[in-house]
Design an enzyme around this catalytic site. Sequence first.
Site, PDB file in Angstrom:
ATOM      1  N   LYS A 206       5.503  -4.917   5.642  1.00 38.61           N
ATOM      2  CA  LYS A 206       6.257  -5.906   4.862  1.00 38.61           C
ATOM      3  C   LYS A 206       7.740  -5.856   5.254  1.00 38.61           C
ATOM      4  O   LYS A 206       8.361  -6.856   5.533  1.00 38.61           O
ATOM      5  CB  LYS A 206       6.072  -5.633   3.367  1.00 38.61           C
ATOM      6  CG  LYS A 206       6.861  -6.581   2.494  1.00 38.61           C
ATOM      7  CD  LYS A 206       6.719  -6.283   1.021  1.00 38.61           C
ATOM      8  CE  LYS A 206       7.697  -7.141   0.232  1.00 38.61           C
ATOM      9  NZ  LYS A 206       7.712  -6.849  -1.189  1.00 38.61           N
ATOM     10  N   GLU A 212       6.949   5.294  10.167  1.00 40.99           N
ATOM     11  CA  GLU A 212       5.633   5.667  10.697  1.00 40.99           C
ATOM     12  C   GLU A 212       5.051   4.519  11.516  1.00 40.99           C
ATOM     13  O   GLU A 212       4.562   4.705  12.636  1.00 40.99           O
ATOM     14  CB  GLU A 212       4.660   6.017   9.559  1.00 40.99           C
ATOM     15  CG  GLU A 212       4.987   7.282   8.789  1.00 40.99           C
ATOM     16  CD  GLU A 212       5.984   7.046   7.657  1.00 40.99           C
ATOM     17  OE1 GLU A 212       6.636   5.973   7.617  1.00 40.99           O
ATOM     18  OE2 GLU A 212       6.118   7.955   6.813  1.00 40.99           O
ATOM     19  N   GLY A 266       3.987  -4.418  -1.610  1.00 50.82           N
ATOM     20  CA  GLY A 266       3.124  -3.859  -0.565  1.00 50.82           C
ATOM     21  C   GLY A 266       1.761  -3.453  -1.104  1.00 50.82           C
ATOM     22  O   GLY A 266       0.720  -3.725  -0.498  1.00 50.82           O
ATOM     23  N   ARG A 267       1.724  -2.816  -2.269  1.00 51.38           N
ATOM     24  CA  ARG A 267       0.450  -2.331  -2.821  1.00 51.38           C
ATOM     25  C   ARG A 267      -0.389  -3.442  -3.430  1.00 51.38           C
ATOM     26  O   ARG A 267      -1.483  -3.189  -3.920  1.00 51.38           O
ATOM     27  CB  ARG A 267       0.707  -1.193  -3.814  1.00 51.38           C
ATOM     28  CG  ARG A 267       1.716  -1.488  -4.907  1.00 51.38           C
ATOM     29  CD  ARG A 267       2.099  -0.202  -5.642  1.00 51.38           C
ATOM     30  NE  ARG A 267       3.163  -0.357  -6.623  1.00 51.38           N
ATOM     31  CZ  ARG A 267       4.460  -0.332  -6.348  1.00 51.38           C
ATOM     32  NH1 ARG A 267       4.863  -0.181  -5.094  1.00 51.38           N
ATOM     33  NH2 ARG A 267       5.364  -0.450  -7.294  1.00 51.38           N
ATOM     34  N   GLU A 352       2.332   4.659  -7.570  1.00 48.41           N
ATOM     35  CA  GLU A 352       3.621   4.103  -7.146  1.00 48.41           C
ATOM     36  C   GLU A 352       4.163   3.180  -8.251  1.00 48.41           C
ATOM     37  O   GLU A 352       5.364   3.044  -8.423  1.00 48.41           O
ATOM     38  CB  GLU A 352       3.466   3.322  -5.831  1.00 48.41           C
ATOM     39  CG  GLU A 352       4.491   3.719  -4.797  1.00 48.41           C
ATOM     40  CD  GLU A 352       4.331   3.039  -3.444  1.00 48.41           C
ATOM     41  OE1 GLU A 352       4.028   1.842  -3.374  1.00 48.41           O
ATOM     42  OE2 GLU A 352       4.541   3.733  -2.433  1.00 48.41           O
ATOM     43  N   HIS A 383     -20.090  17.584  -6.903  1.00 47.95           N
ATOM     44  CA  HIS A 383     -20.190  18.925  -6.325  1.00 47.95           C
ATOM     45  C   HIS A 383     -18.814  19.471  -5.974  1.00 47.95           C
ATOM     46  O   HIS A 383     -18.691  20.390  -5.154  1.00 47.95           O
ATOM     47  CB  HIS A 383     -21.116  18.897  -5.111  1.00 47.95           C
ATOM     48  CG  HIS A 383     -22.507  18.494  -5.486  1.00 47.95           C
ATOM     49  ND1 HIS A 383     -23.424  19.384  -6.005  1.00 47.95           N
ATOM     50  CD2 HIS A 383     -23.097  17.277  -5.513  1.00 47.95           C
ATOM     51  CE1 HIS A 383     -24.545  18.736  -6.294  1.00 47.95           C
ATOM     52  NE2 HIS A 383     -24.366  17.454  -6.015  1.00 47.95           N
ATOM     53  N   LYS A 506      13.040   9.280   2.683  1.00 49.34           N
ATOM     54  CA  LYS A 506      13.205   8.493   3.920  1.00 49.34           C
ATOM     55  C   LYS A 506      14.619   8.676   4.470  1.00 49.34           C
ATOM     56  O   LYS A 506      14.823   8.782   5.678  1.00 49.34           O
ATOM     57  CB  LYS A 506      12.984   7.004   3.644  1.00 49.34           C
ATOM     58  CG  LYS A 506      11.547   6.638   3.308  1.00 49.34           C
ATOM     59  CD  LYS A 506      11.435   5.134   3.091  1.00 49.34           C
ATOM     60  CE  LYS A 506      10.087   4.748   2.534  1.00 49.34           C
ATOM     61  NZ  LYS A 506       9.981   3.332   2.169  1.00 49.34           N
TER      62      LYS A 506
HETATM   63  O1  F6P Z   1       7.273   4.040   1.072  1.00 48.56           O
HETATM   64  C1  F6P Z   1       6.482   3.305   0.216  1.00 48.56           C
HETATM   65  C2  F6P Z   1       6.214   1.918   0.760  1.00 48.56           C
HETATM   66  O2  F6P Z   1       7.358   1.148   0.659  1.00 48.56           O
HETATM   67  C3  F6P Z   1       5.042   1.266   0.043  1.00 48.56           C
HETATM   68  O3  F6P Z   1       5.403   0.685  -1.142  1.00 48.56           O
HETATM   69  C4  F6P Z   1       4.543   0.331   1.089  1.00 48.56           C
HETATM   70  O4  F6P Z   1       3.242  -0.124   0.836  1.00 48.56           O
HETATM   71  C5  F6P Z   1       4.636   1.212   2.314  1.00 48.56           C
HETATM   72  O5  F6P Z   1       5.812   1.959   2.125  1.00 48.56           O
HETATM   73  C6  F6P Z   1       4.681   0.487   3.630  1.00 48.56           C
HETATM   74  O6  F6P Z   1       5.751  -0.417   3.672  1.00 48.56           O
HETATM   75  P1  F6P Z   1       5.843  -1.557   4.731  1.00 48.56           P
HETATM   76  O7  F6P Z   1       4.680  -2.491   4.516  1.00 48.56           O
HETATM   77  O8  F6P Z   1       7.161  -2.223   4.476  1.00 48.56           O
HETATM   78  O9  F6P Z   1       5.777  -0.949   6.101  1.00 48.56           O
END
Ligand code: F6P
Length: 538
Positions: A206, A212, A266-267, A352, A383, A506
């Site tokens: 987003k 990452e 995002g979620r 979150e 289990h 971050k």
């Molecule tokens: O660090 C949390 C977050 O901002 C989430 O809310 C989000 O889903 C995820 O990182 C990934 O963010 P993006 O879609 O901007 O890469």
Amino acid sequence: MKNLIESPLWPALKADHETLKKTDVTDLFSANPSRFDDFSVKSSGILLDYSRHRMTKTTLGLLADLASMANLSAQFQALFTGKPVNTTENRPALHTALRDASKKPLTVSGENIQTTVENEQIRLFAFAEAVRLGQFVSASGKAITDIVNIGIGGSHLGPYLTTTALKDFANTKLRFHFLSSIDKAPLNDVITSTNPETTLYIVSSKSFTTLETLTNANSLKAYLQSQGHTDIFPKQWVAITAHPDKALAYGFPPEHIFETFSWVGGRYSIWSSVGLPLALMIGERGFRDFLSGAHSMDEHVKNTPPEKNMAMLLALLSFWHAHFDQATAEAVAPYSQRLQALVPYLQQAAMESLGKSVNLNGDTLTAHAGPVLFGQEGSEGQHAYHQFLHQGTLCIPVDFILIGRPHEKHNGHHHCMLLASALSQAEALTQGLSTADIQAKHPHLTKAQAAHLVLPGNRPCNLLLLDELTPATLGALLALYEHKIYAQSVLANINPFDQWGVELGKQLLPDILTALEAPTNPNEPSSLLTHLKKLRGS
Ligand code: F6P
């Protein structure tokens, strides 16, 4: 009403809870043969059975009054109509608009977003269809065979969950791979298990700034180039983002950029272009079924009073247990291997959203806004952690998720075993085993030995029964949990749509990374960092 604990209803709820402490749920069932009917509700292919909580119709009435006091229905109207419910970022949270096919205009910042959504969906489905039909070809002119989704958090969990859960609805031979962690191991796995000449790479972010995701995309791109595949980027790469300018700057051509929107968290983004992997797997029709299942749940939540409203009931029960049974954790146990990724998905959605310590006014909360959420596929969980549910000191309400009709025709015995397992776990939590029962069965046991066999019982659980696991019921299930979480946030008077807590880590990372990658300085005082540097040989 800012704090429901101060409401005049609170003493009544407390007194009711105290009285019920002396009652067994099994007695409530014996006293009322229609208890199941009284404490269950069905919508959108999902039945919620909440008859196993130690509650009566009086409790239900009080909880419904609490919902009115919290203006729950009005707050849902605010959500659905695009009011700026995300107060700290001053914007609406309109994931529900992404699944509303009614085309009723909805204006955000002067723009009818229903038109925007529709136009983006048309582009997305056309692209997905071209890939599925082999009309979109790779740089070397071949049809696509593999899809790699590069994303994390909401840009990974939704695509991963939905493509895992709806595997049986795949009407393509495309294979799906997911790259989320910054760990190099999955990247190596993707490299060894895919042929770059027939692979489509999706960079889903987003913000288009997530470390990452960008690091994985950069490394993969560099690897491909190092192997002589110089024309694969951007021909076989697409971006999904709310910041197309950043994707353009990265080198994606406009026709390879699909939008998600600033007003979609995002979620909550699986319903947007972020759902491309699912659209590739089950096609436009399947994806639209997924959206309409969620929309059906939206309509239920919008139009149903609290005492019959599945999302509000789930939230009210959670709130009630949190305050009166000190339930600081909840478990989700899907009795379906296809739903194995549901728990991590819900963990992000719930934790979150509800992992907050202040209310809308910035005042410190007096109780947690939402519990710790954990769980696992049901048979496996039995289990692993179920011992804790049955005999641990904490009250941990459980959601058992069952599928009524299995997808595979010849699954009779296994499916019945799965259902029977879930039902017997629920029954054991409800019934428990008393000291008297143990002593009657095992008179030779000492008091201490007998005490180890006692199960307190009256431990709360919900049973959520999906008629069948389909795109539509999965959509409805995810929407149900989204709305439960929103209702929890209203009851706690917090903003569930921001996540400022993740920012500091971050910000700290770049300096720590620089220190870790710098050559060892012999004068540096000993620390975990110096140990790590030694181990890495730097
Ligand atoms: O660090 C949390 C977050 O901002 C989430 O809310 C989000 O889903 C995820 O990182 C990934 O963010 P993006 O879609 O901007 O890469």
